[in-house]
Design an enzyme around this catalytic site. Structure first.
Site, mmCIF file in Angstrom:
data_model
loop_
_atom_site.group_PDB
_atom_site.id
_atom_site.type_symbol
_atom_site.label_atom_id
_atom_site.label_comp_id
_atom_site.label_asym_id
_atom_site.label_seq_id
_atom_site.Cartn_x
_atom_site.Cartn_y
_atom_site.Cartn_z
ATOM 1 C CG HIS A 266 -2.400 0.627 1.240
ATOM 2 N ND1 HIS A 266 -1.875 2.578 0.908
ATOM 3 C CD2 HIS A 266 -2.966 0.634 0.733
ATOM 4 C CE1 HIS A 266 -2.971 2.502 1.103
ATOM 5 N NE2 HIS A 266 -3.860 1.318 0.215
ATOM 6 C CG ASP A 321 -8.607 -5.282 -2.171
ATOM 7 O OD1 ASP A 321 -9.496 -4.920 -1.357
ATOM 8 O OD2 ASP A 321 -8.004 -4.157 -2.062
HETATM 9 N N1 COA Z 1 4.076 -7.500 -5.001
HETATM 10 C C1 COA Z 1 5.138 -7.857 -4.658
HETATM 11 N N2 COA Z 1 5.958 -6.420 -4.547
HETATM 12 C C2 COA Z 1 5.321 -5.841 -4.815
HETATM 13 C C3 COA Z 1 3.902 -5.495 -3.646
HETATM 14 C C4 COA Z 1 3.189 -6.852 -4.080
HETATM 15 N N3 COA Z 1 1.883 -6.508 -3.974
HETATM 16 N N4 COA Z 1 3.518 -4.278 -3.771
HETATM 17 C C5 COA Z 1 4.526 -3.576 -4.154
HETATM 18 N N5 COA Z 1 5.949 -3.844 -3.970
HETATM 19 C C6 COA Z 1 7.582 -3.796 -4.141
HETATM 20 C C7 COA Z 1 7.362 -3.470 -5.577
HETATM 21 O O1 COA Z 1 8.084 -4.350 -6.612
HETATM 22 C C8 COA Z 1 8.830 -2.304 -5.534
HETATM 23 O O2 COA Z 1 9.219 -3.059 -5.292
HETATM 24 P P1 COA Z 1 11.459 -1.729 -5.646
HETATM 25 O O3 COA Z 1 11.313 -1.474 -4.778
HETATM 26 O O4 COA Z 1 12.152 -2.854 -6.221
HETATM 27 O O5 COA Z 1 11.115 -2.120 -6.858
HETATM 28 C C9 COA Z 1 8.664 -1.956 -4.140
HETATM 29 O O6 COA Z 1 7.201 -2.853 -2.666
HETATM 30 C C10 COA Z 1 7.410 -0.990 -3.861
HETATM 31 O O7 COA Z 1 6.142 -0.835 -4.036
HETATM 32 P P2 COA Z 1 5.668 0.052 -5.486
HETATM 33 O O8 COA Z 1 5.444 -0.537 -7.082
HETATM 34 O O9 COA Z 1 6.382 1.528 -5.236
HETATM 35 O O10 COA Z 1 4.282 0.692 -4.998
HETATM 36 P P3 COA Z 1 3.036 2.114 -5.058
HETATM 37 O O11 COA Z 1 2.800 3.140 -3.787
HETATM 38 O O12 COA Z 1 3.087 2.681 -6.741
HETATM 39 O O13 COA Z 1 2.126 0.374 -5.206
HETATM 40 C C11 COA Z 1 0.610 -0.992 -4.383
HETATM 41 C C12 COA Z 1 0.966 0.325 -4.947
HETATM 42 C C13 COA Z 1 -0.720 -0.337 -4.482
HETATM 43 C C14 COA Z 1 -0.689 -0.054 -6.087
HETATM 44 C C15 COA Z 1 1.348 -2.143 -4.752
HETATM 45 O O14 COA Z 1 1.654 -2.056 -3.818
HETATM 46 C C16 COA Z 1 0.205 -2.600 -5.734
HETATM 47 O O15 COA Z 1 0.165 -3.481 -7.337
HETATM 48 N N6 COA Z 1 -0.099 -3.809 -5.333
HETATM 49 C C17 COA Z 1 -0.968 -5.260 -5.358
HETATM 50 C C18 COA Z 1 -2.267 -4.901 -6.015
HETATM 51 C C19 COA Z 1 -3.278 -4.233 -4.266
HETATM 52 O O16 COA Z 1 -3.295 -4.979 -3.442
HETATM 53 N N7 COA Z 1 -4.072 -3.081 -4.443
HETATM 54 C C20 COA Z 1 -4.754 -2.521 -3.767
HETATM 55 C C21 COA Z 1 -4.602 -1.673 -2.729
HETATM 56 S S1 COA Z 1 -5.326 -1.957 -1.640
#
Ligand code: COA
Length: 384
Positions: A266, A321
């Site tokens: 998140h 979720d």
């Molecule tokens: N699975 C694996 N790795 C994850 C992850 C996940 N669900 N969420 C974040 N990471 C990792 C990223 O790959 C990144 O790694 P890196 O620094 O080595 O590149 C790091 O954690 C930071 O993540 P980032 O993508 O920059 O976070 P964000 O703030 O842009 O995205 C979300 C946030 C929610 C979009 C992201 O965590 C995600 O895609 N989660 C899964 C979808 C989900 O459950 N969404 C509901 C949200 S309530």
């Protein structure tokens, strides 16, 4: 020099009094009340009143609010008619966006104002919030029967918001325990500061579009798997893993391929999302109360444990979720209705933000950093 921040991470896009997150401590509060306190003690009606008005209602304010919600549960025949013409195979979030936008046409007139001075009309904003909040549940529940070719189940005025929603979904009056579980789920999903769908609502609201269009924009934004659509993906993922014994090998492979683990991570939390903690406890209670083991839940617990070893260093923990879809599955709710249910409850937050935006409105119009061509001459097609 302007600095570009991808995803506007950490960039304040508004000021708000509606909710707050402490991402280091894992605290979410609506109008100053901690989310677990509300989930434990409040109802969706009361929480919606709190979000929309700023304070908890006294008993006469609450009963008037509940009465208004009940009296707005029915939707016009024309809305049903348009829903009947939609393909049964379509995703319910697409149906919901279509039906909400269509309501703007079928309730044209006093109910669907756009532009002008309506933002100063507190009664209009308040009345529309109640009507939309009430009808959202009706639309989602009606779709259950309509898509199977049956008449929708009519709403009942003697049931609470949560009980009526469950009743309309399958025609059975829920017991007190089921109603309480649904109520807590609605409360937990009702608001979450300025996330993507709330931002969409604010942007659309800032143009003085009608409230139906504001909601339609927010619904479309919630649908994506990186936002509200993740709850569906979590259940698909857990089914694919097929039992706790397969978790470690499955996770190693996914992470090696740099794939996303649904329901994890998140932008705002660096610890476990407090809603995930609460939903996990609810799920534990469900297993005890209903006396039935849940393979999905066992798999999720093991996945959370395995993810902790690999992803905690990045501040990635279960979000809302991760456990919600499991609970909905155990409650007998179809998978593709999870995100629409999320939209039903989040409509309280969207409407509260719409109201707040209108009290001090300025149209959203950010800037960009241009990375394209310099000015160049137009050349005739035969010379290209
Ligand atoms: N699975 C694996 N790795 C994850 C992850 C996940 N669900 N969420 C974040 N990471 C990792 C990223 O790959 C990144 O790694 P890196 O620094 O080595 O590149 C790091 O954690 C930071 O993540 P980032 O993508 O920059 O976070 P964000 O703030 O842009 O995205 C979300 C946030 C929610 C979009 C992201 O965590 C995600 O895609 N989660 C899964 C979808 C989900 O459950 N969404 C509901 C949200 S309530």
């Amino acid at each position: 020099m302007l600095e570009y921040v991808p995803g506007l991470a950490g960039v304040p896009a508004t000021k708000s009094k509606i909710s707050s997150i402490d991402g280091e401590k894992g605290i979410l509060a609506y109008r100053g009340y901690a989310i677990d306190d509300l989930a434990e003690n409040s109802t969706f009606e009361e929480t919606s009143y709190l979000l929309l008005n700023g304070n908890l209602p006294n008993s006469s304010q609450l009963s008037l609010f509940e009465k208004k919600l009940k009296s707005n549960r029915r939707v016009k025949y024309n809305v049903k008619k348009i829903m009947r013409d939609l393909p049964a195979t379509g995703h319910p979030m697409e149906m919901l966006q279509t039906a909400v936008a269509a309501m703007g046409m079928f309730y044209a007139g006093d109910e669907c104002l756009t532009g002008g001075d309506f933002c100063e009309d507190v009664n209009y904003v308040q009345n529309m919030s109640v009507k939309i909040l009430s009808r959202m549940a009706t639309l989602v529940a009606m779709w259950q029967n309509i898509r199977r070719g049956y008449d929708p189940i009519l709403p009942r005025d003697d049931l609470s918001y949560a009980a009526n929603l469950l009743y309309m979904l399958d025609g059975k009056e829920p017991d007190d325990y089921l109603t309480r579980v649904m109520d807590a789920c609605l409360v937990l999903h009702a608001e979450h500061t300025i996330n993507a769908s709330t931002f969409a609502a604010l942007v659309t609201g800032s143009t003085l579009a009608s409230p139906y269009l504001v909601m339609a924009a927010a619904i479309g934004t919630l649908a994506g798997p990186l936002h509200g659509g993740a709850n569906e993906r979590v259940v698909e993922m857990l089914k694919e893993i097929n039992g706790p014994q397969n978790v470690q090998a499955w996770l190693d492979k996914k992470l090696a391929n740099k794939e996303v683990i649904w329901g994890m991570g998140h932008r705002e939390y660096k610890v476990k999302d407090p809603r995930a903690t609460y939903l996990q406890t609810m799920m534990e209670d469900w297993v005890k109360t209903r006396g039935k083991l849940s393979k999905l839940f066992e798999t999720a617990l093991e996945l959370e444990r395995a993810c902790e070893d690999r992803l905690a260093v990045k501040g990635v923990y279960p979000n809302v979720d991760f456990y919600s879809g499991i609970l909905y599955t155990e409650m007998g709710i179809p998978k593709d209705q999870f995100t629409p249910l999320f939209a039903v409850s989040r409509s309280a937050g969207w409407l509260a933000h719409w109201k707040e935006q209108l009290t001090d409105n300025r149209i959203f119009r950010p800037t960009q950093i241009y990375t394209g061509e310099d000015i160049r001459l137009y050349g005739p097609i035969e010379n290209r």
